[in-house]
Design a protein around this motif. Structure first.
Motif, PDB file in Angstrom:
ATOM      1  N   ILE A  64       0.826  -1.201   0.000  1.00 38.02           N
ATOM      2  CA  ILE A  64       0.000   0.000   0.000  1.00 38.02           C
ATOM      3  C   ILE A  64       0.866   1.259   0.000  1.00 38.02           C
ATOM      4  O   ILE A  64       0.433   2.318  -0.468  1.00 38.02           O
ATOM      5  CB  ILE A  64      -0.973  -0.008   1.201  1.00 38.02           C
ATOM      6  CG1 ILE A  64      -2.066   1.060   1.035  1.00 38.02           C
ATOM      7  CG2 ILE A  64      -0.221   0.124   2.514  1.00 38.02           C
ATOM      8  CD1 ILE A  64      -2.997   0.853  -0.130  1.00 38.02           C
ATOM      9  N   LEU A 117      -2.736  -3.468  -2.782  1.00 35.34           N
ATOM     10  CA  LEU A 117      -3.772  -3.423  -1.740  1.00 35.34           C
ATOM     11  C   LEU A 117      -3.629  -4.565  -0.744  1.00 35.34           C
ATOM     12  O   LEU A 117      -4.422  -4.677   0.203  1.00 35.34           O
ATOM     13  CB  LEU A 117      -5.171  -3.440  -2.364  1.00 35.34           C
ATOM     14  CG  LEU A 117      -5.489  -2.313  -3.349  1.00 35.34           C
ATOM     15  CD1 LEU A 117      -6.981  -2.298  -3.677  1.00 35.34           C
ATOM     16  CD2 LEU A 117      -5.045  -0.954  -2.827  1.00 35.34           C
ATOM     17  N   GLU A 118      -2.623  -5.408  -0.955  1.00 37.55           N
ATOM     18  CA  GLU A 118      -2.199  -6.412   0.028  1.00 37.55           C
ATOM     19  C   GLU A 118      -3.306  -7.385   0.432  1.00 37.55           C
ATOM     20  O   GLU A 118      -3.364  -7.855   1.572  1.00 37.55           O
ATOM     21  CB  GLU A 118      -1.633  -5.709   1.273  1.00 37.55           C
ATOM     22  CG  GLU A 118      -0.464  -4.798   0.972  1.00 37.55           C
ATOM     23  CD  GLU A 118       0.059  -4.068   2.195  1.00 37.55           C
ATOM     24  OE1 GLU A 118      -0.400  -4.359   3.317  1.00 37.55           O
ATOM     25  OE2 GLU A 118       0.930  -3.182   2.023  1.00 37.55           O
ATOM     26  N   ASN A 120      -6.419  -6.860   0.844  1.00 43.49           N
ATOM     27  CA  ASN A 120      -7.429  -6.262   1.717  1.00 43.49           C
ATOM     28  C   ASN A 120      -8.410  -5.440   0.887  1.00 43.49           C
ATOM     29  O   ASN A 120      -8.095  -4.312   0.493  1.00 43.49           O
ATOM     30  CB  ASN A 120      -6.756  -5.366   2.761  1.00 43.49           C
ATOM     31  CG  ASN A 120      -7.728  -4.829   3.790  1.00 43.49           C
ATOM     32  OD1 ASN A 120      -8.936  -4.862   3.604  1.00 43.49           O
ATOM     33  ND2 ASN A 120      -7.196  -4.319   4.888  1.00 43.49           N
ATOM     34  N   TYR A 123      -8.921  -1.664   1.508  1.00 44.44           N
ATOM     35  CA  TYR A 123      -7.986  -0.630   1.080  1.00 44.44           C
ATOM     36  C   TYR A 123      -8.554   0.151  -0.111  1.00 44.44           C
ATOM     37  O   TYR A 123      -8.065   1.245  -0.432  1.00 44.44           O
ATOM     38  CB  TYR A 123      -6.631  -1.221   0.728  1.00 44.44           C
ATOM     39  CG  TYR A 123      -5.681  -1.337   1.893  1.00 44.44           C
ATOM     40  CD1 TYR A 123      -5.649  -0.371   2.893  1.00 44.44           C
ATOM     41  CD2 TYR A 123      -4.797  -2.415   1.986  1.00 44.44           C
ATOM     42  CE1 TYR A 123      -4.772  -0.482   3.964  1.00 44.44           C
ATOM     43  CE2 TYR A 123      -3.908  -2.525   3.048  1.00 44.44           C
ATOM     44  CZ  TYR A 123      -3.905  -1.553   4.037  1.00 44.44           C
ATOM     45  OH  TYR A 123      -3.024  -1.670   5.089  1.00 44.44           O
ATOM     46  N   LEU A 126      -9.622   3.464   1.073  1.00 46.69           N
ATOM     47  CA  LEU A 126      -8.538   4.430   1.172  1.00 46.69           C
ATOM     48  C   LEU A 126      -8.228   5.030  -0.195  1.00 46.69           C
ATOM     49  O   LEU A 126      -8.062   6.247  -0.334  1.00 46.69           O
ATOM     50  CB  LEU A 126      -7.300   3.754   1.748  1.00 46.69           C
ATOM     51  CG  LEU A 126      -6.032   4.605   1.843  1.00 46.69           C
ATOM     52  CD1 LEU A 126      -6.250   5.798   2.769  1.00 46.69           C
ATOM     53  CD2 LEU A 126      -4.857   3.760   2.323  1.00 46.69           C
ATOM     54  N   CYS A 127      -8.151   4.176  -1.216  1.00 47.19           N
ATOM     55  CA  CYS A 127      -7.881   4.666  -2.567  1.00 47.19           C
ATOM     56  C   CYS A 127      -8.951   5.650  -3.016  1.00 47.19           C
ATOM     57  O   CYS A 127      -8.643   6.708  -3.587  1.00 47.19           O
ATOM     58  CB  CYS A 127      -7.796   3.490  -3.540  1.00 47.19           C
ATOM     59  SG  CYS A 127      -6.319   2.487  -3.366  1.00 47.19           S
TER      60      CYS A 127
END
Length: 323
Positions: A64, A117-118, A120, A123, A126-127
């Motif tokens: 991220i 985004l690992e 997740n 996330y 968040l983006c």
């Protein structure tokens, strides 16, 4: 109609400036090592440029932090006082792109592959909060969400990938099917609440590169009222390097025959390619492309392909700021 003095508005739906700037912090938005610069956008009449967030192999294990760094680069070097571009976020702003009395150039963020985004799906929140408005689940190979088009097994979405699509639907993030495996393409077409786009892909029936779309995929995007961004990647146009600009005409004509004249836009892939179509080396060359198109197609269609089709899509599908 000559475009030599006043270029028509252009929307370009894919470039890789941000990853180049992340790997080389010395680059600013007018550096000669870049294809896309502020001056060249102005010269070519580009009113909207999509900036992809892509994590290249040389950046290390994707996370991220790579996504956040490229968003920061966009904000500090491209948007705002230093870079001069305005950030496109909302449906209400899309109509301003083509207003004749405005000289603004707009930038919009897309995520090319969700590796960062690992695993997740949240996330994506968040983006979205940081300005991303388009998400492509993969680059060419497999990740935690889906298989890319070059992955031999050609699997579709994972469970987490389906969760991510659902979260995109809820947020208003738009989905990009360029780079997806064919099975992944069809699953996204089924699951996406809004019409997806293919930001930088050509027609496989004209030239059979794996990254190009087959006729059934093109027809599906047309039926959904999505968009197809024809791209200037030489290897998607012909086997030999340095193809002429005229090779794009075959792809345009083919998509029109399939009923897609109202669904065409452009996604150059500038700064993501080492070789170029002859005469299409940077955004300033959109004037030459316009002249070529006008020799073969009606003025109204050319204006739609350059900008109108992309802007109408944004006006219909970007999230509404008031919601």
């Amino acid at each position: 109609m000559s475009t030599s003095h006043q270029p028509w508005p252009v929307a370009d739906f894919h470039c890789d400036v941000l990853s180049k700037m992340m790997l080389n912090s010395a680059l600013d938005f007018n550096h000669p090592e870049l294809d896309v610069t502020h001056k060249r956008l102005q010269a070519g009449g580009v009113k909207l440029q999509t900036f992809a967030i892509y994590i290249p192999a040389g950046a290390g294990n994707p996370g991220i932090d790579h996504v956040a760094r490229q968003i920061q680069i966009f904000r500090e070097k491209i948007a705002g006082p230093e870079g001069g571009l305005k950030t496109l976020l909302w449906r209400e702003e899309a109509e301003q792109i083509v207003q004749p009395d405005r000289r603004d150039i707009w930038g919009v963020l897309s995520l090319e592959g969700v590796d960062g985004l690992e695993g997740n799906p949240f996330y994506a929140d968040l983006c979205f909060a940081l300005g991303v408005r388009f998400i492509g689940l993969t680059w060419n190979f497999a990740n935690w969400a889906a298989d890319g088009v070059m992955e031999r097994r050609n699997a579709a979405l994972t469970n987490k990938g389906r969760e991510l699509v659902q979260r995109c639907n809820e947020l208003g993030l738009l989905l990009d099917v360029s780079h997806l495996s064919e099975k992944g393409f069809w699953e996204v077409m089924e699951l996406s609440a809004r019409p997806p786009i293919a930001s930088h892909s050509n027609a496989a029936a004209v030239f059979p590169h794996p990254r190009n779309l087959n006729d059934e995929q093109i027809k599906a995007l047309i039926i959904r009222n999505g968009r197809i961004g024809l791209t200037f990647v030489p290897m998607f146009l012909q086997e030999k390097s340095s193809p002429p600009m005229s090779r794009l005409l075959d792809h345009l004509e083919h998509i029109c025959v399939l009923g897609g004249a109202e669904h065409i836009m452009f996604g150059s892939d500038f700064d993501g390619i080492k070789e170029h179509v002859i005469g299409l080396e940077h955004p300033g060359c959109y004037l030459a492309l316009t002249e070529l198109l006008l020799k073969h197609f009606p003025e109204g269609l050319v204006k739609k392909w350059l900008c109108g089709s992309a802007v109408s899509y944004l006006q219909e599908n970007l999230p509404n700021q008031c919601n």
